[in-house]
Design an enzyme around this catalytic site. Structure first.
Site, PDB file in Angstrom:
ATOM      1  N   ARG A 175       6.224  -9.843  -5.876  1.00  0.00           N
ATOM      2  CA  ARG A 175       6.637 -10.040  -4.223  1.00  0.00           C
ATOM      3  C   ARG A 175       5.703 -10.694  -3.743  1.00  0.00           C
ATOM      4  O   ARG A 175       4.627 -10.273  -3.189  1.00  0.00           O
ATOM      5  CB  ARG A 175       7.264  -8.722  -3.887  1.00  0.00           C
ATOM      6  CG  ARG A 175       7.848  -8.995  -2.495  1.00  0.00           C
ATOM      7  CD  ARG A 175       8.248  -7.549  -1.822  1.00  0.00           C
ATOM      8  NE  ARG A 175       8.509  -8.005  -0.340  1.00  0.00           N
ATOM      9  CZ  ARG A 175       7.956  -7.416   0.439  1.00  0.00           C
ATOM     10  NH1 ARG A 175       7.035  -6.741   0.732  1.00  0.00           N
ATOM     11  NH2 ARG A 175       8.566  -7.680   1.828  1.00  0.00           N
ATOM     12  N   HIS A 227       7.542 -13.074   6.660  1.00  0.00           N
ATOM     13  CA  HIS A 227       6.605 -11.933   6.730  1.00  0.00           C
ATOM     14  C   HIS A 227       5.673 -12.381   7.669  1.00  0.00           C
ATOM     15  O   HIS A 227       4.590 -12.401   7.804  1.00  0.00           O
ATOM     16  CB  HIS A 227       5.696 -11.714   5.279  1.00  0.00           C
ATOM     17  CG  HIS A 227       5.143 -10.319   5.195  1.00  0.00           C
ATOM     18  ND1 HIS A 227       5.542  -9.638   4.092  1.00  0.00           N
ATOM     19  CD2 HIS A 227       4.449  -9.685   6.092  1.00  0.00           C
ATOM     20  CE1 HIS A 227       4.922  -8.441   4.306  1.00  0.00           C
ATOM     21  NE2 HIS A 227       4.159  -8.454   5.239  1.00  0.00           N
ATOM     22  N   GLU A 250      10.100  -5.773   7.215  1.00  0.00           N
ATOM     23  CA  GLU A 250       9.752  -4.986   8.320  1.00  0.00           C
ATOM     24  C   GLU A 250      10.137  -5.332   9.564  1.00  0.00           C
ATOM     25  O   GLU A 250       9.097  -5.535  10.602  1.00  0.00           O
ATOM     26  CB  GLU A 250       8.427  -4.620   8.051  1.00  0.00           C
ATOM     27  CG  GLU A 250       8.001  -3.626   6.953  1.00  0.00           C
ATOM     28  CD  GLU A 250       6.711  -2.971   7.157  1.00  0.00           C
ATOM     29  OE1 GLU A 250       6.062  -3.040   8.118  1.00  0.00           O
ATOM     30  OE2 GLU A 250       6.146  -2.412   6.254  1.00  0.00           O
ATOM     31  N   ASN A 291       9.979  -0.366   2.002  1.00  0.00           N
ATOM     32  CA  ASN A 291       8.426  -0.258   2.169  1.00  0.00           C
ATOM     33  C   ASN A 291       8.383   1.012   2.451  1.00  0.00           C
ATOM     34  O   ASN A 291       8.644   1.682   3.563  1.00  0.00           O
ATOM     35  CB  ASN A 291       7.892  -1.208   3.313  1.00  0.00           C
ATOM     36  CG  ASN A 291       8.002  -2.648   3.040  1.00  0.00           C
ATOM     37  OD1 ASN A 291       8.559  -2.976   1.870  1.00  0.00           O
ATOM     38  ND2 ASN A 291       7.591  -3.405   3.774  1.00  0.00           N
ATOM     39  N   TYR A 339       5.390   4.033   2.937  1.00  0.00           N
ATOM     40  CA  TYR A 339       3.828   4.338   3.000  1.00  0.00           C
ATOM     41  C   TYR A 339       3.620   5.779   3.289  1.00  0.00           C
ATOM     42  O   TYR A 339       2.832   6.666   2.844  1.00  0.00           O
ATOM     43  CB  TYR A 339       3.287   3.452   3.988  1.00  0.00           C
ATOM     44  CG  TYR A 339       2.960   1.958   3.604  1.00  0.00           C
ATOM     45  CD1 TYR A 339       1.837   1.685   2.881  1.00  0.00           C
ATOM     46  CD2 TYR A 339       3.823   1.087   3.852  1.00  0.00           C
ATOM     47  CE1 TYR A 339       1.901   0.535   2.440  1.00  0.00           C
ATOM     48  CE2 TYR A 339       3.609  -0.136   3.411  1.00  0.00           C
ATOM     49  CZ  TYR A 339       2.603  -0.478   2.897  1.00  0.00           C
ATOM     50  OH  TYR A 339       2.509  -1.610   2.344  1.00  0.00           O
ATOM     51  N   GLU A 366       6.977  -2.291  -0.798  1.00  0.00           N
ATOM     52  CA  GLU A 366       5.701  -1.827  -0.922  1.00  0.00           C
ATOM     53  C   GLU A 366       5.441  -0.513  -0.931  1.00  0.00           C
ATOM     54  O   GLU A 366       6.278   0.443  -0.356  1.00  0.00           O
ATOM     55  CB  GLU A 366       5.358  -2.371   0.717  1.00  0.00           C
ATOM     56  CG  GLU A 366       5.268  -3.771   0.750  1.00  0.00           C
ATOM     57  CD  GLU A 366       4.859  -4.407   2.326  1.00  0.00           C
ATOM     58  OE1 GLU A 366       3.949  -3.496   2.913  1.00  0.00           O
ATOM     59  OE2 GLU A 366       5.374  -5.622   2.774  1.00  0.00           O
TER      60      GLU A 366
END
Ligand code: PNW
Length: 493
Positions: free
Chosen positions: A120, A164, A210, A338, A340, A399
């Site tokens: 990606r 991005h 995001e 994503n 985290y 991610e």
């Protein structure tokens, strides 16, 4: 297929990991054979992932490419932001970054050495349209043509993100960037053009990376480009314009790409984890997921803002039309997440919303970055809640990863045990969620190589390959060997 053409010995030589004894195998025992055995073991073993699970890595254009003035690229808002004093902790910028623009062939070999079958990356809008709109710059697009050809020649499937965060500066100057719907429209035109030109080789497009971070940090806190600190009504309007840009881009990609091209968002959805698993807390975490993502995934997947969102916004609510809500909720083929950190641990409560968001005690642990609290359960609950709430049939983890101090040991190797611990725990939860039938089809580790970490400059390294930012030399960390082994076994190791 990388497994067929790559031996462990070659991995050791190319990736330089031989010092840890990773490369020594009896003569003639290629990785091809061992990986087949491993995959079979993974399928039998309770730590295994589904057959065909797609393993990959992720990066973004401004964070790795460098070459900001080359081949006609126009300036982006991140060029302007990093060259404004007081914005980046180590006063650095992405002018050279990891020099991926010139070293992409070497980087594709790093992906191959891991055994990844997907990558990606993001396309820099100002390379393709230096002025944001108007005449395209063929030399800019050519870089991505070269990259795609190199990936495909090495058996790696490209997943392209269209935005991005590197907005052409011209659009910021002309329209105030995302404060104007003109930018949403320009994004759709750019997306349609790229889909037409690259859609012969790219089968998966992500629209915007995001939305939540670019809205909050870029337009509310001023910590990301373009560095605005808008009042609440302005932030809410930007959020709406960004969602509109996503929807218009989905339509433009459908109109211009080949049949069968798949498209969806890549969102850092607010991750709500039940504090512990009771039916009431599980339900509360679902409700919190829907409300706390109201301006992002919820409006994209439901076509409406929740009542609570509009009530809370009051006079600051965004201006929108029913037609715009229809555009925003144009059906997508998958959702990218994503993941985290757990943003909230949720407890069922007898109050208005039906839940309490538990405050984090100051003793809660964090990784090197203070915002990155390890909560591996987020990797279970984020995709599970999204699939359940909106009946999503295809999810990619776009991610996941962490920074680490990454100091070389006296023997020269980087033993990033905290990253390995983090990844192992998150992947264990990913395995759990896939084993329960939640349709997660692939995982992109952030990040392939160390890169420019926005406001933290080069002080937070997220790569599984170390980059020496003097020489640009790439060296695998222990986590690269861990990931390679996980992929070969298709199971948590
Ligand atoms: C993401 N949080 O940012 C971005 O997509 C990447 O470009 C970035 O390098 C990477 O994660 C590591 O930071 C995030 O506070 C930043 O939860 C902050 C958060 C999440 C993602």
């Amino acid at each position: 297929m990388p497994f067929r053409t790559f031996s462990r010995r070659q991995f050791g030589r190319i990736a330089g990991w031989s010092a840890l004894g990773m490369s020594v195998l009896p003569a003639g025992s290629g990785l091809a054979q061992s990986s087949r055995e491993n995959a079979a073991a993974g399928a039998r073993n309770s730590s295994g992932f589904p057959k065909g699970f797609l393993w990959g890595t992720a990066t973004s254009s401004y964070q790795i490419e460098g070459a900001v003035k080359e081949d006609g690229r126009g300036p982006s808002i991140w060029d302007s932001f990093t060259h404004t004093s007081g914005t980046i902790s180590d006063k650095s910028n992405g002018d050279i970054a990891a020099d991926h623009y010139h070293r992409y062939k070497e980087d594709v070999q790093l992906m191959k050495a891991l055994g990844t079958r997907a990558y990606r990356f993001s396309i820099a809008w100002p390379r393709v349209f230096p002025d944001g709109v108007g005449t395209p710059n063929p030399k800019g697009l050519d870089f991505y043509n070269r990259l795609l050809d190199e990936l495909l020649a090495n058996g790696i499937e490209p997943f392209a993100t269209l935005y991005h965060w590197d907005l052409p500066q011209a659009l910021q100057d002309r329209h105030g960037g995302w404060t104007s719907r003109e930018t949403s429209k320009a994004f759709a035109d750019y997306s349609g053009y790229v889909a037409q030109r690259l859609g012969d080789r790219v089968k998966h497009f992500f629209t915007i990376n995001e939305c939540s971070r670019m809205v909050q940090l870029g337009h509310g806190l001023g910590a990301d480009a373009p560095g605005l600190k808008l009042p609440q009504a302005g932030i809410n309007q930007v959020r709406h314009n960004v969602a509109l840009g996503h929807g218009l881009a989905v339509q433009a990609i459908r109109a211009h790409a080949r049949a069968g091209t798949r498209v969806g968002p890549a969102e850092n959805a607010v991750s709500c984890v039940p504090a512990f698993e009771t039916p009431a807390n599980v339900r509360a975490a679902e409700m919190a997921t829907r409300e706390l993502n109201a301006g992002y995934l919820t409006v994209m997947l439901e076509g409406k803002y929740t009542d609570a969102y509009l009530t809370h916004a009051g006079k600051d609510a965004p201006q929108f039309t029913p037609d715009e809500l229809r555009v925003i909720s144009t059906p997508v083929d998958f959702v990218g997440l994503n993941v985290y950190t757990p943003d909230h641990y949720v407890i069922a409560a007898d109050n208005g919303p039906g839940y309490t968001l538990a405050p984090f005690p100051s003793s809660f642990p964090h990784m090197k970055a203070s915002w990155l609290r390890p909560g591996p359960e987020a990797m279970y609950w984020s995709p599970r809640n999204v699939a359940k709430l909106w009946n999503v049939k295809s999810i990619y983890i776009t991610e996941n990863g962490t920074s680490s101090t990454d100091k070389p040991a006296p023997d020269g190797n980087i033993y990033d045990l905290d990253r390995v611990m983090y990844l192992r725990n998150y992947l264990t939860q990913l395995q759990r969620v896939t084993a329960e039938g939640v349709p997660v089809q692939g995982y992109f580790l952030w990040s392939l190589i160390d890169n420019f970490e926005w406001g933290d400059g080069y002080e937070q390294r997220f790569g599984i390959y170390h980059v020496d930012f003097e020489t640009r030399r790439r060296t695998p960390k222990l986590s690269a060997a861990f990931y390679r082994e996980t992929i070969a076994k298709n199971a948590v190791v």
